[in-house]
Design an enzyme around this catalytic site. Sequence first.
Site, PDB file in Angstrom:
ATOM      1  N   GLU A 462     -36.126 -14.551  22.198  1.00  0.00           N
ATOM      2  CA  GLU A 462     -37.557 -14.472  21.871  1.00  0.00           C
ATOM      3  C   GLU A 462     -38.481 -15.157  22.867  1.00  0.00           C
ATOM      4  O   GLU A 462     -39.692 -15.255  22.604  1.00  0.00           O
ATOM      5  CB  GLU A 462     -37.821 -15.020  20.455  1.00  0.00           C
ATOM      6  CG  GLU A 462     -37.134 -14.204  19.376  1.00  0.00           C
ATOM      7  CD  GLU A 462     -37.462 -14.648  17.955  1.00  0.00           C
ATOM      8  OE1 GLU A 462     -37.304 -13.842  17.027  1.00  0.00           O
ATOM      9  OE2 GLU A 462     -37.881 -15.818  17.774  1.00  0.00           O
ATOM     10  N   CYS A 463     -37.984 -15.599  24.003  1.00  0.00           N
ATOM     11  CA  CYS A 463     -38.849 -16.365  24.916  1.00  0.00           C
ATOM     12  C   CYS A 463     -39.942 -15.497  25.531  1.00  0.00           C
ATOM     13  O   CYS A 463     -41.093 -15.938  25.655  1.00  0.00           O
ATOM     14  CB  CYS A 463     -38.017 -17.035  26.003  1.00  0.00           C
ATOM     15  SG  CYS A 463     -36.835 -18.257  25.353  1.00  0.00           S
TER      16      CYS A 463
END
Length: 863
Positions: A462-463
Amino acid sequence: MKHILMKLKTAVIAVGLLSGSAMSASVPLVKNLHEGWKFKQARLTNWYPATVPGVVHTDLLQNKIIEDPFFRLNERGLQWIDKEDWIYETRFSLSSDMMQKENMDLVFEGLDTYADVYLNDECILKADNMFRRWSLPVKQYIKEGDNVLKIYFHSPIKIDVPKWDALPYHYPASNDQSENGGLLNKKISIFARKAGYHYGWDWGPRLVTSGIWRPVYIKAWSDSRINDVFIEQKQVNASKAVIAGHIELNADKEMNDVTVTVTDEATGKILGKQQTNLKKGINQVTVNFALSKPKLWWSNGLGEPYLYRFRTDVTANKEILDSKTEKVGIRSLKVVHQPDKDGHTFYIELNGRPVFAKGANYIPCDNFLPRVTPDIYKKTILDAANANMNMLRVWGGGTYESDLFYDLCDEHGIMIWQDFMFACSMYPAEGELLESIRQEAIDNVKRLRNHACIALWCGNNECQDAWLGWGWKPEIEKQSKEYADKVWAQYQQQYHVTLPEVVKEYAPETFYWPSSPFAFEGEPSGTTDGDRHYWSVWHGKVPISDYNKEKSRFFSEYGFQSFPEFESVKRYAPNPEDWDIRSEVMMSHQRGGDHANGLIETYLLNEYKTPHNFQSFLYMNHVLQGDAIKTAIEAHRRQMPYNMGTLFWQHNDCWPVASWASRDYYGRWKAQHYYARKAFEDILISPIVEEDELKVYGVSDRIKGASGKLQVQVCRFDGKIIHDWSKHVSVGGNTSQVYFSAPLTEVLKDTEKGDVYVRVVYADKSGKVYDNNYYLGKQKEMNYPKVNLTTEVQPMAGGYEVTVSSDKFARAVFLSIADNESLYSDNYFDIQPNGSVKVQIATQLPVDKFKESLKLTCLNNEF
């Protein structure tokens, strides 16, 4: 008889090999250094016994210096531990055989995290990465007789707070519970190459560990030793497997006429041989071989996950210098990511066949990793396999798992989506830290690349979506665009240069994916390309029915929360005053805070009627969670082949907590796991109302088609049948198709939706039966009658078989007994009117205690 003779032949070969190895004076010798450890707080004087592998928290607990960190509110009082430095020490001596070896390597499989290693008062290592494997030549430091090994663990807090203080801007780390650790807003987890969840998560406590968390040993050797074996599968199909065995050898001198041999241990057949000369230092030798008509490795549900045992021997002057065996599944596994009419595909192709990925996201099984025993690992993987899963995603905020974890996944056909250990944060990936990340990646890609289960490597969790869509980028841009550009440049270097280069060099056949979710570099994820994390149900507060509308090419995350069941809650919150979801204890074990509790309540009251007490709330919360994930899985499978994967969040917990897990910390299945098991079967019969039409989909994961009878009924809860349709149908392999469709008004025949349920049954010609129940409204809108449930108990080996009967349709019948170790063959099941369900319960309780504690709960009687 032929099979028996082959077994005897294999046994004789194995005994001969073992005897030959034992007789060779040249093979390496290993001494584990797990005994006699003691530890102390660095600034104090008292020493205490320590367990290795272990961590400081478990050692403090075993010495009764602290109480159980998971019990009630104990976590709060243990935040001092990570602010202290700790010293571990042991003494050891080596045998004369080991002392005679020319070389000695001290190997640490894992040090957590900032650790100075001293051998006989010489500092030989300054470790700074929990995920690295450290191997050090120590012959020059070893003495005959007593040797002292000491490790000084620096507080990760004291090491990393100055780094935070020195920066003019700060990297986002959304789940770092710095406030709980007394650090105010100093979210320092991004500086340490250490499991992110140790600093807290929205399902986990903040317990920042230090310790020798994986095995430590000395390996003594002379002449040459095997460092690594890589079985590269260059081409695989049903007729032939072309393989290159890449062997990395370490030699302490120049050596001529060394032979490297690869043998199939099952048959004793030599597959390939290479004679070579070695230079002093590291040598690379390749042994090429081929397998004719190989036995292929298949994922769970598609075939046998067959594993070869390839033994590599290094010999010189008719002596075995070293030997290493690798268990390898021969398979062609690709991630197919290519343009199509809708965007870009994203699916697994195994041995030339598209595979729909069914499974869950996996987090570490405990905050204290050395406590995860082989039995816990076995149950965790078997619980996935027995729920018809074929994939787990090892999530990036935990750890690269133990060898045993991947061995078990190989054995049970569980494919692994493997994240690198980065999650929900941005990292200062440059200089020494970036080099440490590169070495960490090399260590773990090399360690895991022979495992058949590894399907892909993913850069992070999810970065990218967080940077682009969670407000992180504009927050740093407010301080300085230069800072924001620097953070993004570090991101691109880390995930689009460094990590893919490592995968390409060390596991060239394995697919790399930069982030999850991901579509394109520098763009948010979407519904037509790549994978998707769908959280509008839950975080977005949209109705559960929206699962039926949302699309993706691969759902790699989605989920719904529940508390553990009451028997589990009592283990960490035993006092009656704790039994309220907003009690101090229950709130401490709900890391989503009151926001998450509010979501559970809102969804529950929107879908169900009001629970009448705490136990009823827990039970209905489980059914709610199970129904939600069942809805999602069925919707995702109906979308095949547009969508080719569904991995719910999450498979397990690291401590007792309210979370999205389908199995609680103690390994007890929630309703969600039972429902997922059924929804993940090889054939799914899925009713759904679409545009006022009742449709029944048949979805198959089988390689070949199935033929059988499909029956669709609309039934009253008292058993009266309103509509009945049946037909012999063929369900095609690897397809999703509508096999029944009729206007809803036609099948209801003026009956109210709340008075009936849809019952579908498919019996294939082999006799296997698939069934499903479907409701035409919310559960609170169903006019379930009160039911009379009766039980009959029969002893069986290891427990009891319980037959549960009902006079009318019974919804979500839940059995529980006062035995925390009990196992159930089924639970939270429906019973047809005047029907019964048999459940096998494994327990050690005597029959009188079993009958006395057996409790039945049913949704009908909770309303």
